[in-house]
Design a protein around this motif. Structure first.
Motif, PDB file in Angstrom:
ATOM      1  N   PHE A   1     -17.512   8.741  -2.609  1.00 31.18           N
ATOM      2  CA  PHE A   1     -17.335   7.327  -2.914  1.00 31.18           C
ATOM      3  C   PHE A   1     -18.663   6.731  -3.356  1.00 31.18           C
ATOM      4  O   PHE A   1     -19.732   7.204  -2.962  1.00 31.18           O
ATOM      5  CB  PHE A   1     -16.807   6.576  -1.687  1.00 31.18           C
ATOM      6  CG  PHE A   1     -15.449   7.037  -1.243  1.00 31.18           C
ATOM      7  CD1 PHE A   1     -14.381   7.067  -2.117  1.00 31.18           C
ATOM      8  CD2 PHE A   1     -15.233   7.443   0.057  1.00 31.18           C
ATOM      9  CE1 PHE A   1     -13.136   7.491  -1.719  1.00 31.18           C
ATOM     10  CE2 PHE A   1     -13.986   7.870   0.476  1.00 31.18           C
ATOM     11  CZ  PHE A   1     -12.931   7.894  -0.414  1.00 31.18           C
TER      12      PHE A   1
ATOM     13  N   PRO B   1     -10.039   2.203  -6.965  1.00 31.79           N
ATOM     14  CA  PRO B   1     -10.133   1.715  -5.578  1.00 31.79           C
ATOM     15  C   PRO B   1      -9.222   2.483  -4.618  1.00 31.79           C
ATOM     16  O   PRO B   1      -8.032   2.672  -4.883  1.00 31.79           O
ATOM     17  CB  PRO B   1      -9.698   0.252  -5.681  1.00 31.79           C
ATOM     18  CG  PRO B   1      -8.854   0.190  -6.908  1.00 31.79           C
ATOM     19  CD  PRO B   1      -9.361   1.252  -7.842  1.00 31.79           C
TER      20      PRO B   1
ATOM     21  N   ILE C   1      -3.585   3.561  -1.557  1.00 33.81           N
ATOM     22  CA  ILE C   1      -3.877   2.837  -2.795  1.00 33.81           C
ATOM     23  C   ILE C   1      -2.975   1.621  -2.815  1.00 33.81           C
ATOM     24  O   ILE C   1      -1.953   1.582  -2.121  1.00 33.81           O
ATOM     25  CB  ILE C   1      -3.640   3.701  -4.059  1.00 33.81           C
ATOM     26  CG1 ILE C   1      -2.182   4.149  -4.150  1.00 33.81           C
ATOM     27  CG2 ILE C   1      -4.587   4.875  -4.104  1.00 33.81           C
ATOM     28  CD1 ILE C   1      -1.807   4.745  -5.490  1.00 33.81           C
ATOM     29  N   GLU C   2      -3.348   0.619  -3.602  1.00 29.74           N
ATOM     30  CA  GLU C   2      -2.464  -0.526  -3.799  1.00 29.74           C
ATOM     31  C   GLU C   2      -1.435  -0.152  -4.853  1.00 29.74           C
ATOM     32  O   GLU C   2      -1.762   0.453  -5.874  1.00 29.74           O
ATOM     33  CB  GLU C   2      -3.254  -1.760  -4.234  1.00 29.74           C
ATOM     34  CG  GLU C   2      -3.842  -2.509  -3.095  1.00 29.74           C
ATOM     35  CD  GLU C   2      -4.298  -3.903  -3.490  1.00 29.74           C
ATOM     36  OE1 GLU C   2      -4.037  -4.338  -4.624  1.00 29.74           O
ATOM     37  OE2 GLU C   2      -4.919  -4.547  -2.637  1.00 29.74           O
TER      38      GLU C   2
ATOM     39  N   LYS D   1     -12.052  -0.907   1.555  1.00 27.76           N
ATOM     40  CA  LYS D   1     -12.017  -0.566   0.133  1.00 27.76           C
ATOM     41  C   LYS D   1     -13.256   0.235  -0.255  1.00 27.76           C
ATOM     42  O   LYS D   1     -14.376  -0.162   0.033  1.00 27.76           O
ATOM     43  CB  LYS D   1     -11.942  -1.832  -0.714  1.00 27.76           C
ATOM     44  CG  LYS D   1     -11.867  -1.572  -2.203  1.00 27.76           C
ATOM     45  CD  LYS D   1     -11.768  -2.867  -2.975  1.00 27.76           C
ATOM     46  CE  LYS D   1     -11.710  -2.610  -4.469  1.00 27.76           C
ATOM     47  NZ  LYS D   1     -11.601  -3.870  -5.212  1.00 27.76           N
ATOM     48  N   GLU D   2     -13.039   1.364  -0.917  1.00 21.14           N
ATOM     49  CA  GLU D   2     -14.109   2.187  -1.477  1.00 21.14           C
ATOM     50  C   GLU D   2     -13.714   2.570  -2.893  1.00 21.14           C
ATOM     51  O   GLU D   2     -12.528   2.660  -3.211  1.00 21.14           O
ATOM     52  CB  GLU D   2     -14.328   3.454  -0.650  1.00 21.14           C
ATOM     53  CG  GLU D   2     -14.782   3.220   0.770  1.00 21.14           C
ATOM     54  CD  GLU D   2     -16.186   2.643   0.897  1.00 21.14           C
ATOM     55  OE1 GLU D   2     -16.914   2.617  -0.114  1.00 21.14           O
ATOM     56  OE2 GLU D   2     -16.537   2.215   1.998  1.00 21.14           O
ATOM     57  N   LEU D   3     -14.699   2.803  -3.729  1.00 23.04           N
ATOM     58  CA  LEU D   3     -14.445   3.223  -5.106  1.00 23.04           C
ATOM     59  C   LEU D   3     -14.792   4.698  -5.254  1.00 23.04           C
ATOM     60  O   LEU D   3     -15.844   5.147  -4.800  1.00 23.04           O
ATOM     61  CB  LEU D   3     -15.281   2.392  -6.084  1.00 23.04           C
ATOM     62  CG  LEU D   3     -14.999   0.897  -6.096  1.00 23.04           C
ATOM     63  CD1 LEU D   3     -15.950   0.185  -7.045  1.00 23.04           C
ATOM     64  CD2 LEU D   3     -13.563   0.613  -6.471  1.00 23.04           C
TER      65      LEU D   3
ATOM     66  N   TYR E   1      -8.259   2.708  -0.366  1.00 22.60           N
ATOM     67  CA  TYR E   1      -8.329   1.942   0.876  1.00 22.60           C
ATOM     68  C   TYR E   1      -8.200   2.914   2.044  1.00 22.60           C
ATOM     69  O   TYR E   1      -7.290   3.734   2.077  1.00 22.60           O
ATOM     70  CB  TYR E   1      -7.235   0.882   0.905  1.00 22.60           C
ATOM     71  CG  TYR E   1      -7.377  -0.070  -0.253  1.00 22.60           C
ATOM     72  CD1 TYR E   1      -8.148  -1.219  -0.135  1.00 22.60           C
ATOM     73  CD2 TYR E   1      -6.789   0.197  -1.488  1.00 22.60           C
ATOM     74  CE1 TYR E   1      -8.314  -2.085  -1.196  1.00 22.60           C
ATOM     75  CE2 TYR E   1      -6.952  -0.662  -2.563  1.00 22.60           C
ATOM     76  CZ  TYR E   1      -7.711  -1.802  -2.413  1.00 22.60           C
ATOM     77  OH  TYR E   1      -7.885  -2.643  -3.483  1.00 22.60           O
TER      78      TYR E   1
ATOM     79  N   TYR F   1       0.832  -1.202   0.000  1.00 24.54           N
ATOM     80  CA  TYR F   1       0.000   0.000   0.000  1.00 24.54           C
ATOM     81  C   TYR F   1       0.868   1.253   0.000  1.00 24.54           C
ATOM     82  O   TYR F   1       1.933   1.285   0.592  1.00 24.54           O
ATOM     83  CB  TYR F   1      -0.911   0.031   1.229  1.00 24.54           C
ATOM     84  CG  TYR F   1      -1.968  -1.042   1.219  1.00 24.54           C
ATOM     85  CD1 TYR F   1      -3.138  -0.877   0.489  1.00 24.54           C
ATOM     86  CD2 TYR F   1      -1.793  -2.217   1.931  1.00 24.54           C
ATOM     87  CE1 TYR F   1      -4.112  -1.860   0.474  1.00 24.54           C
ATOM     88  CE2 TYR F   1      -2.765  -3.207   1.920  1.00 24.54           C
ATOM     89  CZ  TYR F   1      -3.919  -3.020   1.186  1.00 24.54           C
ATOM     90  OH  TYR F   1      -4.874  -3.993   1.169  1.00 24.54           O
TER      91      TYR F   1
ATOM     92  N   ASP G   1      -2.268  -1.021  -8.448  1.00 24.98           N
ATOM     93  CA  ASP G   1      -3.363  -0.308  -9.110  1.00 24.98           C
ATOM     94  C   ASP G   1      -2.885   0.941  -9.847  1.00 24.98           C
ATOM     95  O   ASP G   1      -3.553   1.416 -10.751  1.00 24.98           O
ATOM     96  CB  ASP G   1      -4.433   0.112  -8.102  1.00 24.98           C
ATOM     97  CG  ASP G   1      -5.212  -1.074  -7.565  1.00 24.98           C
ATOM     98  OD1 ASP G   1      -5.213  -2.132  -8.227  1.00 24.98           O
ATOM     99  OD2 ASP G   1      -5.813  -0.935  -6.481  1.00 24.98           O
TER     100      ASP G   1
ATOM    101  N   ASP H   1     -14.363   5.107 -10.142  1.00 20.44           N
ATOM    102  CA  ASP H   1     -14.207   3.670  -9.890  1.00 20.44           C
ATOM    103  C   ASP H   1     -12.774   3.229  -9.568  1.00 20.44           C
ATOM    104  O   ASP H   1     -12.474   2.044  -9.609  1.00 20.44           O
ATOM    105  CB  ASP H   1     -14.771   2.840 -11.052  1.00 20.44           C
ATOM    106  CG  ASP H   1     -16.271   2.990 -11.177  1.00 20.44           C
ATOM    107  OD1 ASP H   1     -16.948   3.172 -10.147  1.00 20.44           O
ATOM    108  OD2 ASP H   1     -16.777   2.930 -12.319  1.00 20.44           O
TER     109      ASP H   1
END
Length: 95
Positions: A64, A38, A83-84, A47-49, A40, A4, A87, A36
């Motif tokens: 979100f 993702p 964020i990851e 997780k939210e978009l 965190y 992350y 991603d 959209d």
């Protein structure tokens, strides 16, 4: 290896429609605050978009998916956002 990347912090809500005020000095904000994408939130990486994003007085105002009321997002006030690493799609000359 930590998967992350910390990108900012939710400092407050904005208005009554579930918008969150985020402080961030992340270099690639234009790539993560897209519909959209993702995000965190907090210690447990909820997780939210991203639904919408706009800039107002130096803050990133974000909503979100699924949240339309201030009472639904108050739980995120004061939390860090992440964020990851996978991603974030960067070009070969970006790091």
């Amino acid at each position: 290896m930590n998967n992350y990347i910390e990108v900012g912090k939710i400092v407050n809500t904005f208005g009554i429609k579930g918008e969150l005020k985020i402080t961030s000095d992340f270099e690639y904000k234009d790539k993560i605050f897209q519909k959209d994408f993702p995000i965190y939130i907090g210690e447990f990486k909820t997780k939210e978009l991203v639904n919408t994003h706009r800039v107002h007085k130096g803050y990133d105002l974000t909503t979100f998916n699924g949240y339309t009321n201030i009472n639904e997002v108050l739980k995120y006030k004061g939390e860090k956002i992440f964020i990851e690493r996978n991603d974030l799609a960067l070009a070969d000359d970006e790091y």
